[in-house]
Design a protein around this motif. Structure first.
Motif, mmCIF file in Angstrom:
data_model
loop_
_atom_site.group_PDB
_atom_site.id
_atom_site.type_symbol
_atom_site.label_atom_id
_atom_site.label_comp_id
_atom_site.label_asym_id
_atom_site.label_seq_id
_atom_site.Cartn_x
_atom_site.Cartn_y
_atom_site.Cartn_z
ATOM 1 N N UNK A 55 49.186 78.376 45.564
ATOM 2 C CA UNK A 55 49.761 78.267 44.220
ATOM 3 C C UNK A 55 49.143 77.090 43.490
ATOM 4 N N UNK A 56 48.972 77.251 42.184
ATOM 5 C CA UNK A 56 48.272 76.239 41.376
ATOM 6 C C UNK A 56 46.872 76.061 41.960
ATOM 7 N N UNK A 57 46.198 77.180 42.130
ATOM 8 C CA UNK A 57 44.940 77.226 42.878
ATOM 9 C C UNK A 57 43.726 76.744 42.107
ATOM 10 N N UNK A 58 43.858 76.522 40.819
ATOM 11 C CA UNK A 58 42.761 75.962 40.042
ATOM 12 C C UNK A 58 41.501 76.813 40.122
ATOM 13 N N UNK A 59 40.370 76.149 40.276
ATOM 14 C CA UNK A 59 39.071 76.817 40.309
ATOM 15 C C UNK A 59 38.690 77.326 41.697
ATOM 16 N N UNK A 60 39.612 77.243 42.630
ATOM 17 C CA UNK A 60 39.350 77.802 43.954
ATOM 18 C C UNK A 60 38.693 76.851 44.934
ATOM 19 N N UNK A 79 43.325 85.870 57.219
ATOM 20 C CA UNK A 79 43.034 87.291 57.041
ATOM 21 C C UNK A 79 43.051 87.657 55.564
ATOM 22 N N UNK A 80 44.077 87.149 54.849
ATOM 23 C CA UNK A 80 44.210 87.421 53.420
ATOM 24 C C UNK A 80 44.571 86.127 52.709
ATOM 25 N N UNK A 81 44.036 85.982 51.507
ATOM 26 C CA UNK A 81 44.347 84.834 50.667
ATOM 27 C C UNK A 81 44.707 85.366 49.281
ATOM 28 N N UNK A 82 45.847 84.927 48.765
ATOM 29 C CA UNK A 82 46.207 85.271 47.396
ATOM 30 C C UNK A 82 46.410 83.957 46.651
ATOM 31 N N UNK A 83 45.734 83.838 45.513
ATOM 32 C CA UNK A 83 45.758 82.610 44.717
ATOM 33 C C UNK A 83 46.408 82.897 43.375
ATOM 34 N N UNK A 84 47.298 81.998 42.965
ATOM 35 C CA UNK A 84 47.968 82.148 41.672
ATOM 36 C C UNK A 84 47.729 80.888 40.855
ATOM 37 N N UNK A 85 47.248 81.087 39.640
ATOM 38 C CA UNK A 85 46.936 79.985 38.726
ATOM 39 C C UNK A 85 47.306 80.420 37.317
ATOM 40 N N UNK A 86 47.882 79.512 36.538
ATOM 41 C CA UNK A 86 48.330 79.844 35.180
ATOM 42 C C UNK A 86 47.194 79.778 34.149
ATOM 43 N N UNK A 97 49.210 73.002 45.071
ATOM 44 C CA UNK A 97 48.516 71.840 44.520
ATOM 45 C C UNK A 97 48.905 71.719 43.050
ATOM 46 N N UNK A 98 50.184 71.382 42.816
ATOM 47 C CA UNK A 98 50.697 71.396 41.446
ATOM 48 C C UNK A 98 50.230 70.207 40.614
ATOM 49 N N UNK A 99 50.476 70.270 39.316
ATOM 50 C CA UNK A 99 50.174 69.108 38.462
ATOM 51 C C UNK A 99 51.058 67.923 38.864
ATOM 52 N N UNK A 100 50.791 66.787 38.274
ATOM 53 C CA UNK A 100 51.514 65.554 38.631
ATOM 54 C C UNK A 100 53.028 65.687 38.580
ATOM 55 N N UNK A 101 53.529 66.510 37.681
ATOM 56 C CA UNK A 101 54.982 66.670 37.525
ATOM 57 C C UNK A 101 55.599 67.493 38.649
ATOM 58 N N UNK A 102 54.792 68.150 39.458
ATOM 59 C CA UNK A 102 55.308 68.969 40.547
ATOM 60 C C UNK A 102 55.560 70.401 40.118
#
Length: 134
Positions: free
Chosen positions: A6-11, A22-29, A81-86
């Protein structure tokens, strides 16, 4: 094992860790970061990675829409790896419901201290490591 990032940024973490899962799922806003992540994933020929652009507050829906479901035969690791605010409270509560085998929280700022109350409902702090990435 499977990885939900989560909060995966540019990978950046994705590229280094994907071969261990085996599997990776990335979520980024941020759609621009997801575009960079796609370039990163393609350049490294990672075939086990799914990238999702969306708001963490809609995480359950985003994962369902992407066709992701927990495989009971494999352990599950969440990396955030969230922003500073969590993370927002909706996301931390969803992480508790996910019941991951491991949660890795990369904190930059005091976000972890704010998120600990929610996360303690499902996770125990086992190890704390300090690193200067700058």
């Amino acid at each position: 094992a499977d990885l939900v990032e989560l909060c995966s940024g540019a990978g950046n973490h994705t590229v280094g860790l994907s071969s261990h899962f085996a599997r990776v799922v990335c979520v980024e806003i941020d759609r621009h970061l997801v575009s960079r992540a796609r370039q990163n994933v393609d350049a490294n020929r990672l075939e086990n990675v799914t990238l999702i652009c969306g708001n963490m507050k809609r995480l359950a829906q985003l994962l369902r829409k992407a066709g992701w479901a927990r495989d009971p035969q494999r352990s599950l690791v969440a990396l955030v790896d969230p922003p500073r605010c969590g993370l927002d409270s909706v996301t931390t509560k969803f992480l508790v419901k996910m019941d991951c085998d491991y949660l890795v929280y990369i904190a930059c700022g005091d976000g972890l201290s704010r998120n600990m109350r929610d996360l303690e409902a499902g996770y125990d702090l086992v190890r704390l490591c300090f690193a200067d990435h700058f």
